[in-house]
Design a protein around this motif. Structure first.
Motif, mmCIF file in Angstrom:
data_model
loop_
_atom_site.group_PDB
_atom_site.id
_atom_site.type_symbol
_atom_site.label_atom_id
_atom_site.label_comp_id
_atom_site.label_asym_id
_atom_site.label_seq_id
_atom_site.Cartn_x
_atom_site.Cartn_y
_atom_site.Cartn_z
ATOM 1 N N ALA A 1 5.776 4.287 -6.682
ATOM 2 C CA ALA A 1 5.120 5.430 -6.773
ATOM 3 C C ALA A 1 5.901 6.631 -6.142
ATOM 4 C CB ALA A 1 3.822 5.395 -6.280
ATOM 5 N N ARG A 2 6.875 6.235 -5.274
ATOM 6 C CA ARG A 2 7.465 7.304 -4.592
ATOM 7 C C ARG A 2 8.954 7.584 -5.178
ATOM 8 N NH1 ARG A 2 4.907 8.243 0.545
ATOM 9 N NH2 ARG A 2 3.132 6.979 0.862
ATOM 10 N N GLY A 3 9.185 6.722 -6.170
ATOM 11 C CA GLY A 3 10.641 7.214 -6.981
ATOM 12 C C GLY A 3 11.493 6.058 -6.471
ATOM 13 N N ALA B 1 12.273 7.214 1.338
ATOM 14 C CA ALA B 1 11.067 7.364 1.182
ATOM 15 C C ALA B 1 9.984 7.411 2.454
ATOM 16 C CB ALA B 1 10.380 5.953 0.054
ATOM 17 N N LEU B 2 10.616 6.491 3.269
ATOM 18 C CA LEU B 2 9.677 6.476 4.604
ATOM 19 C C LEU B 2 10.068 7.824 5.466
ATOM 20 C CD1 LEU B 2 10.647 3.029 5.674
ATOM 21 C CD2 LEU B 2 8.473 3.698 5.224
ATOM 22 N N LEU B 3 11.284 8.108 5.531
ATOM 23 C CA LEU B 3 11.529 9.423 6.045
ATOM 24 C C LEU B 3 10.779 10.620 5.584
ATOM 25 C CD1 LEU B 3 15.253 8.886 6.688
ATOM 26 C CD2 LEU B 3 13.550 9.219 8.555
ATOM 27 N N GLU C 1 0.666 -1.237 0.082
ATOM 28 C CA GLU C 1 0.160 -0.161 -0.082
ATOM 29 C C GLU C 1 0.853 1.152 -0.171
ATOM 30 O OE1 GLU C 1 -3.552 2.415 2.269
ATOM 31 O OE2 GLU C 1 -2.760 0.236 3.015
ATOM 32 N N PHE C 2 2.039 1.484 0.831
ATOM 33 C CA PHE C 2 2.895 2.488 0.622
ATOM 34 C C PHE C 2 3.493 2.668 -0.597
ATOM 35 C CE2 PHE C 2 6.891 4.411 1.766
ATOM 36 C CZ PHE C 2 6.437 5.265 2.711
ATOM 37 N N SER D 1 -1.180 4.932 0.950
ATOM 38 C CA SER D 1 -0.817 5.302 -0.464
ATOM 39 C C SER D 1 -0.307 6.639 -0.597
ATOM 40 C CB SER D 1 -1.904 4.664 -1.507
ATOM 41 O OG SER D 1 -2.254 5.770 -2.040
ATOM 42 N N PRO D 2 0.607 6.944 -1.698
ATOM 43 C CA PRO D 2 1.231 8.331 -1.866
ATOM 44 C C PRO D 2 -0.137 9.280 -2.276
ATOM 45 C CG PRO D 2 2.435 6.722 -3.074
ATOM 46 C CD PRO D 2 1.400 5.860 -2.395
#
Length: 495
Positions: A76-78, A223-225, A71-72, A482-483
């Protein structure tokens, strides 16, 4: 403390907990003792500025498979998750090698007489991969809607986690291939726990894969940070929390700490029975790590091994079983099981000037072993890649004892944060229905010493955060991860 939530530790579970809490609209502060955030996701230059090394984890089967990361959505976050052509390889004597191609058909074709048996084991798991992964990674606290998932696992575990494992395959290649992935349990073999590990990771090798993040594991941490920061959270590095009472004022405290570290910061505050349970927590064998700077690809005797993202060096199935069981009993003897990753084989961008590249390797050793592993691991690689030592420009070794000094959660070098027996896989760190909730009001554990155990999956942090949201803030619905999801501007608990 003025924050609603304090998270101690910024490994993947600490960060997944922080993401979940911040996305629920809570103010979140993260404290990390090390100079850099990321825990097992750290990547840094060790020998040359233009060549980066993954300090702990390098390959990430769970980065696309786990419910949290699905889901994260790292892509999509590169974050580019690069798939090697061969997920993992297992060299054998005489220049032979067993190859777990990402493509199941290619893997079965390469296993000859055992191709049909390999397909019979892996294809049903692949057909039900989502439910299988969800059942294992959600802590096994409730039966899934798809009951076939646990039944498939149980059948495979009985066939490959008992003495039957020695008769499961006709060839050394297939038997060794599965034994190598089962050895990720880092403990006695064969056992039901080792077979469960082999089934989970083994089928993913032909499904969502064993990817290598472009640029190193730190890309996952970044990405998490970034998501924590985007939702108002703060991260403070270089600050070790030594007393839980320093965090008074926060409505919830989530600790990405193992039992030993939790006792150190909260021992006097805990009930006697719970303290005793934490003290009885068992740790497994250690890992001793070597980082190499080399001048070219690893010269494997079988060049196809060079296309694999991960290489297991353990010999025949019986050799793996014997050596891992000896190591679990705290005994040295024979050549250790060694895991090797040449990241540039999958991510050529990791190659620096003059063709220099990183090679990441660790050996399974007795818990707390102080022996420098450099010569031992080099010799083990040389056994299957003659001439490897000549390519080594520089190396850095870290014994199992030193690994604990680097990260106190790795007690005795135990990177699994606790022995992966069947019982302790589910009932960790102590037998409780909600293993994340502690007897202290508002205090939760979210490390790999809680279910589902080790791996970069974020699920221990996510499940601990869900427990805290329900009990401390009355929030039962999971926040979107999700982003494209909402930014959680409304504070949780506000009606």
């Amino acid at each position: 403390m003025t924050a609603d939530v304090v998270v101690v530790g910024s490994g993947p579970n600490g960060l997944s907990a922080a993401v979940t809490m911040a996305r629920a609209g809570l103010s979140v502060e993260v404290y990390e003792a090390a100079p850099d955030a990321g825990g097992g996701l750290r990547t840094t230059s060790l020998f040359r500025e233009d060549v980066v090394h993954d300090i702990c984890s390098a390959v990430h089967p769970m980065a696309t498979a786990s419910p949290f990361f699905r889901e994260f959505d790292l892509r999509a976050r590169g974050v580019e998750l690069l798939q090697p052509e061969i997920s993992y390889a297992h060299p054998l004597a005489g220049g032979r090698a067993a190859l777990a191609h990402h493509d199941l058909d290619a893997a079965c074709a390469g296993l000859g007489r055992d191709g049909r048996a390999w397909r019979a084991l892996m294809a049903p798991l692949l057909a039900h991969s989502g439910p299988v992964v969800d059942f294992v990674l959600n802590g096994q606290r409730r039966l899934p809607e798809n009951l076939l998932a646990p039944l498939l696992l149980a059948r495979g575990m009985l066939g490959h986690g008992t003495p039957l494992a020695r008769r499961a395959f006709a060839t050394e290649e297939a038997a060794a291939l599965l034994a190598g992935v089962a050895a990720h349990v880092v403990g006695r073999m064969p056992t039901l726990a080792s077979a469960g590990t082999a089934l989970l990771l083994g089928h993913l090798a032909h499904g969502t894969g064993w990817p290598v993040p472009r640029g190193g594991s730190v890309r996952i941490a970044e990405a998490l940070l970034a998501d924590v920061a985007a939702h108002g959270g703060t991260v403070t590095t270089g600050q070790r929390i030594t007393d839980l009472r320093d965090l008074r004022g926060a409505r919830a405290v989530l600790l990405d700490l193992g039992p030993k570290e939790f006792l150190a910061v909260a021992g006097p505050l805990l009930p006697r029975a719970y303290r005793a349970g934490l003290r009885s927590f068992r740790y497994g064998p250690g890992a001793a790590k070597v980082d190499y700077l080399v001048s070219g690809p690893v010269p494997w005797a079988d060049p196809m091994v060079g296309r694999a993202g991960t290489v297991h060096l353990g010999g025949r199935q019986q050799d793996v079983f014997r050596q891992e069981s000896l190591t679990a009993r705290g005994r040295r003897g024979g050549a250790p099981f060694v895991l090797v990753v040449d990241p540039a084989a999958t991510d050529p961008g990791r190659i620096g000037a003059n063709g220099y590249r990183p090679v990441w390797a660790y050996a399974h050793v007795p818990n707390g072993d102080p022996t420098d592993p450099g010569d031992l691991v080099t010799a083990r690689i040389e056994q299957y890649a003659p001439g490897f030592a000549d390519t080594v420009v520089e190396r850095r070794s870290m014994s199992a004892a030193a690994l604990e000094r680097y990260n106190p959660n790795y007690v005795g070098g135990d990177i699994a944060a606790g022995a992966m027996t069947l019982k302790q896989t589910v009932l960790r760190p102590v037998p409780r229905w909600d293993p994340y909730r502690t007897p202290l009001r508002g205090v939760y554990l979210c490390s790999a010493s809680t279910p589902p155990g080790p791996g970069v999956h974020g699920m221990a942090g996510y499940l601990a955060a869900r427990s805290a949201l329900r009990r401390e803030f009355g929030v039962r619905a999971a926040p979107p991860l999700s982003p494209a999801g909402p930014h959680g501007s409304r504070r949780a608990g506000a009606a």
